[in-house]
Design a protein around this motif. Sequence first.
Motif, PDB file in Angstrom:
ATOM      1  N   GLN A 179     144.183  47.418 -23.017  1.00 42.99           N
ATOM      2  CA  GLN A 179     145.135  46.853 -22.058  1.00 42.99           C
ATOM      3  C   GLN A 179     145.694  45.510 -22.543  1.00 42.99           C
ATOM      4  O   GLN A 179     145.582  44.495 -21.877  1.00 42.99           O
ATOM      5  CB  GLN A 179     144.460  46.661 -20.691  1.00 42.99           C
ATOM      6  CG  GLN A 179     144.067  47.958 -20.012  1.00 42.99           C
ATOM      7  CD  GLN A 179     143.476  47.704 -18.634  1.00 42.99           C
ATOM      8  OE1 GLN A 179     142.697  46.783 -18.423  1.00 42.99           O
ATOM      9  NE2 GLN A 179     143.842  48.533 -17.677  1.00 42.99           N
ATOM     10  N   PRO A 180     146.326  45.505 -23.709  1.00 45.34           N
ATOM     11  CA  PRO A 180     146.917  44.259 -24.195  1.00 45.34           C
ATOM     12  C   PRO A 180     148.158  43.890 -23.385  1.00 45.34           C
ATOM     13  O   PRO A 180     148.781  44.759 -22.759  1.00 45.34           O
ATOM     14  CB  PRO A 180     147.279  44.586 -25.637  1.00 45.34           C
ATOM     15  CG  PRO A 180     147.578  46.062 -25.598  1.00 45.34           C
ATOM     16  CD  PRO A 180     146.594  46.637 -24.616  1.00 45.34           C
ATOM     17  N   GLU A 181     148.512  42.626 -23.396  1.00 45.27           N
ATOM     18  CA  GLU A 181     149.752  42.172 -22.758  1.00 45.27           C
ATOM     19  C   GLU A 181     150.491  41.281 -23.744  1.00 45.27           C
ATOM     20  O   GLU A 181     149.919  40.346 -24.298  1.00 45.27           O
ATOM     21  CB  GLU A 181     149.460  41.377 -21.485  1.00 45.27           C
ATOM     22  CG  GLU A 181     148.907  42.217 -20.343  1.00 45.27           C
ATOM     23  CD  GLU A 181     148.653  41.379 -19.105  1.00 45.27           C
ATOM     24  OE1 GLU A 181     149.503  41.376 -18.197  1.00 45.27           O
ATOM     25  OE2 GLU A 181     147.600  40.705 -19.062  1.00 45.27           O
ATOM     26  N   GLN A 182     151.762  41.585 -23.958  1.00 45.94           N
ATOM     27  CA  GLN A 182     152.565  40.738 -24.827  1.00 45.94           C
ATOM     28  C   GLN A 182     152.943  39.452 -24.110  1.00 45.94           C
ATOM     29  O   GLN A 182     152.838  39.345 -22.886  1.00 45.94           O
ATOM     30  CB  GLN A 182     153.812  41.492 -25.282  1.00 45.94           C
ATOM     31  CG  GLN A 182     153.491  42.661 -26.205  1.00 45.94           C
ATOM     32  CD  GLN A 182     154.677  43.073 -27.038  1.00 45.94           C
ATOM     33  OE1 GLN A 182     155.816  42.755 -26.738  1.00 45.94           O
ATOM     34  NE2 GLN A 182     154.413  43.814 -28.114  1.00 45.94           N
ATOM     35  N   ALA A 183     153.371  38.468 -24.866  1.00 42.95           N
ATOM     36  CA  ALA A 183     153.691  37.157 -24.315  1.00 42.95           C
ATOM     37  C   ALA A 183     154.787  37.267 -23.254  1.00 42.95           C
ATOM     38  O   ALA A 183     155.913  37.666 -23.554  1.00 42.95           O
ATOM     39  CB  ALA A 183     154.138  36.217 -25.431  1.00 42.95           C
ATOM     40  N   SER A 184     154.429  36.916 -22.025  1.00 48.16           N
ATOM     41  CA  SER A 184     155.382  36.998 -20.924  1.00 48.16           C
ATOM     42  C   SER A 184     154.762  36.385 -19.672  1.00 48.16           C
ATOM     43  O   SER A 184     153.559  36.136 -19.611  1.00 48.16           O
ATOM     44  CB  SER A 184     155.745  38.464 -20.629  1.00 48.16           C
ATOM     45  OG  SER A 184     154.610  39.178 -20.167  1.00 48.16           O
ATOM     46  N   ALA A 185     155.610  36.166 -18.675  1.00 46.44           N
ATOM     47  CA  ALA A 185     155.126  35.783 -17.356  1.00 46.44           C
ATOM     48  C   ALA A 185     154.874  37.054 -16.559  1.00 46.44           C
ATOM     49  O   ALA A 185     155.602  38.039 -16.692  1.00 46.44           O
ATOM     50  CB  ALA A 185     156.149  34.917 -16.642  1.00 46.44           C
ATOM     51  N   THR A 186     153.831  37.037 -15.755  1.00 47.39           N
ATOM     52  CA  THR A 186     153.501  38.215 -14.959  1.00 47.39           C
ATOM     53  C   THR A 186     152.915  37.783 -13.621  1.00 47.39           C
ATOM     54  O   THR A 186     152.400  36.669 -13.492  1.00 47.39           O
ATOM     55  CB  THR A 186     152.495  39.112 -15.711  1.00 47.39           C
ATOM     56  OG1 THR A 186     152.320  40.339 -15.007  1.00 47.39           O
ATOM     57  CG2 THR A 186     151.144  38.428 -15.838  1.00 47.39           C
ATOM     58  N   ALA A 187     152.994  38.653 -12.649  1.00 48.75           N
ATOM     59  CA  ALA A 187     152.366  38.394 -11.353  1.00 48.75           C
ATOM     60  C   ALA A 187     150.982  39.017 -11.342  1.00 48.75           C
ATOM     61  O   ALA A 187     150.812  40.170 -11.740  1.00 48.75           O
ATOM     62  CB  ALA A 187     153.211  38.978 -10.225  1.00 48.75           C
ATOM     63  N   VAL A 188     149.990  38.260 -10.916  1.00 49.78           N
ATOM     64  CA  VAL A 188     148.647  38.798 -10.713  1.00 49.78           C
ATOM     65  C   VAL A 188     148.358  38.774  -9.220  1.00 49.78           C
ATOM     66  O   VAL A 188     148.729  37.831  -8.518  1.00 49.78           O
ATOM     67  CB  VAL A 188     147.579  38.021 -11.515  1.00 49.78           C
ATOM     68  CG1 VAL A 188     147.876  38.103 -12.994  1.00 49.78           C
ATOM     69  CG2 VAL A 188     147.491  36.571 -11.075  1.00 49.78           C
ATOM     70  N   HIS A 189     147.714  39.820  -8.745  1.00 50.58           N
ATOM     71  CA  HIS A 189     147.513  40.006  -7.315  1.00 50.58           C
ATOM     72  C   HIS A 189     146.061  39.736  -6.953  1.00 50.58           C
ATOM     73  O   HIS A 189     145.139  40.259  -7.591  1.00 50.58           O
ATOM     74  CB  HIS A 189     147.924  41.423  -6.915  1.00 50.58           C
ATOM     75  CG  HIS A 189     149.306  41.782  -7.382  1.00 50.58           C
ATOM     76  ND1 HIS A 189     150.437  41.242  -6.810  1.00 50.58           N
ATOM     77  CD2 HIS A 189     149.720  42.579  -8.395  1.00 50.58           C
ATOM     78  CE1 HIS A 189     151.507  41.706  -7.431  1.00 50.58           C
ATOM     79  NE2 HIS A 189     151.096  42.534  -8.400  1.00 50.58           N
TER      80      HIS A 189
END
Length: 238
Positions: free
Chosen positions: A114-124
């Motif tokens: 579950q990698p994530e590339q560089a970015s802004a994201t919402a966490v719940h």
Amino acid sequence: MSSVLYVCVRPERSAADAEHRSFRRGLGLGMLDRIDLLHASLETAEWEQYEGFVIGGSPFNVTDAEKGEHQRAVEHDLERIAARALDGQATALFTCYGIGVVTRMLGGRVHTAQPEQASATAVHLTEPGAEDRLFGPSAPSLSVFTAHKESAAETPPGAVLLATNQACTVQAYRAGERLYATQFHPEASPQDFADRMAVYRASGYFDPREYDATERAVLSASVDGDDLLARFPRLIGG
């Protein structure tokens, strides 16, 4: 001496210095003591005198097949800080690479699915997250920056899941009352994160061919990790 120690695990001096400034700003502290674990051991900082610890990110990965002497020593020292917080003797916030170290220490699994590339994201926030002293005021969600190759496969034994999203199941958890771990970077502003991207341009956190577009997206993002960090000093000794 500050009551909080910033623990650096970045080999790149420019990125380390910038991360230190980011944490100091987010915590709202006029002074934030620092130790760089790639250049010094915990003992050199008289670390047991500190009531709080914030641990930054690193290009290291817990799942690295081959680890050098420095990385093994870093992970050993990080586990000592985590154990102190787990025992309630200090309050600690581990970010990014640190969540992998803590997850493994607690008997959990770290994976690369579950990698994530560089970015802004919402966490719940989960229900326990909404009731947590550090995370609760941010409910129901907060926007933060992420960039990682590995993550906790699930909440490790004995920990409580505080934040999640579809891209990465375990975004934050608490173990005991004083040990926190986040996959995301709460300290980084858009400019901070864009500057960090320049250092790690060829490190696999995003497609370097899409550098300009990724940078524009980062700089235009709105994040509120500083709100969470500003609450951290209030937990210390409380």
